[in-house]
Scaffold this motif. Sequence first.
Motif, short mmCIF file in Angstrom:
data_model
loop_
_atom_site.label_atom_id
_atom_site.label_comp_id
_atom_site.label_asym_id
_atom_site.label_seq_id
_atom_site.Cartn_x
_atom_site.Cartn_y
_atom_site.Cartn_z
N GLN A 267 0.83 -1.24 0.06
CA GLN A 267 0.00 -0.04 -0.04
C GLN A 267 0.80 1.33 -0.26
OE1 GLN A 267 -2.46 0.33 3.54
NE2 GLN A 267 -3.70 1.82 2.49
N GLN A 268 1.96 1.36 0.67
CA GLN A 268 2.89 2.53 0.76
C GLN A 268 3.65 2.58 -0.38
OE1 GLN A 268 5.26 1.24 4.12
NE2 GLN A 268 4.31 2.47 5.60
N GLN B 52 2.35 1.49 -3.50
CA GLN B 52 1.17 2.21 -4.22
C GLN B 52 0.96 3.80 -4.17
OE1 GLN B 52 -2.18 -0.02 -4.14
NE2 GLN B 52 -3.22 0.98 -5.89
N GLN B 53 1.01 4.11 -2.78
CA GLN B 53 0.80 5.40 -2.58
C GLN B 53 1.99 6.38 -3.05
OE1 GLN B 53 0.17 5.42 1.66
NE2 GLN B 53 -2.30 5.16 1.43
N ALA B 54 3.31 5.97 -2.88
CA ALA B 54 4.36 6.57 -3.25
C ALA B 54 4.44 6.63 -4.85
CB ALA B 54 5.72 5.90 -2.79
N GLU C 179 1.69 6.77 -6.94
CA GLU C 179 0.64 7.63 -7.15
C GLU C 179 1.05 8.96 -7.04
OE1 GLU C 179 -2.57 6.50 -5.33
OE2 GLU C 179 -2.86 4.49 -6.32
N ALA C 180 1.91 9.38 -5.98
CA ALA C 180 2.25 10.71 -5.34
C ALA C 180 3.28 11.30 -6.68
CB ALA C 180 3.09 10.72 -4.13
#
Length: 149
Positions: free
Chosen positions: A138-139, A141-143, A145-146
Amino acid sequence: MSEEQATPVFQIQRVYLKDLSLEQPNSPAILTSTEQPSVDIQLGVGMEQVADGIVEVTVTATVTTKIEDKVVFLVEAKQAGIFEVRNLPEDQMGPVIGIACPQIIYPYLRGNVADVIQRAGFPPVHLAEINFQAMYEQQQQQAAEATKQ
């Protein structure tokens, strides 16, 4: 490069309690309440390069227990481990540091949190098992996307 230098290394150097705090800001008055408290648990994972091939990985838990808007108790604990990680392929470094290391540290954190809460006079709060692989993914994926934004 010699064979020794190319051999992957993963070793636990040390596991230790890095930080621990307990607050009961509304005691003793709140201890007489018969209402069921709400429990909020926040977890985090951190990493710091200590030296070449040596990393410190920390797992932090914050347990906040409230009755209405008053804090019954607040526990913040940071469990850490020093690991020697060398000669791993780059694509394996992240998962080893982000998944394997926290999985090793977390049982110590769970025990310390339950112990300090019990020593404070409350029934122990047992932190649930954590899927560090899902948390890591999840981290990541968030990175990703950012960086797209």
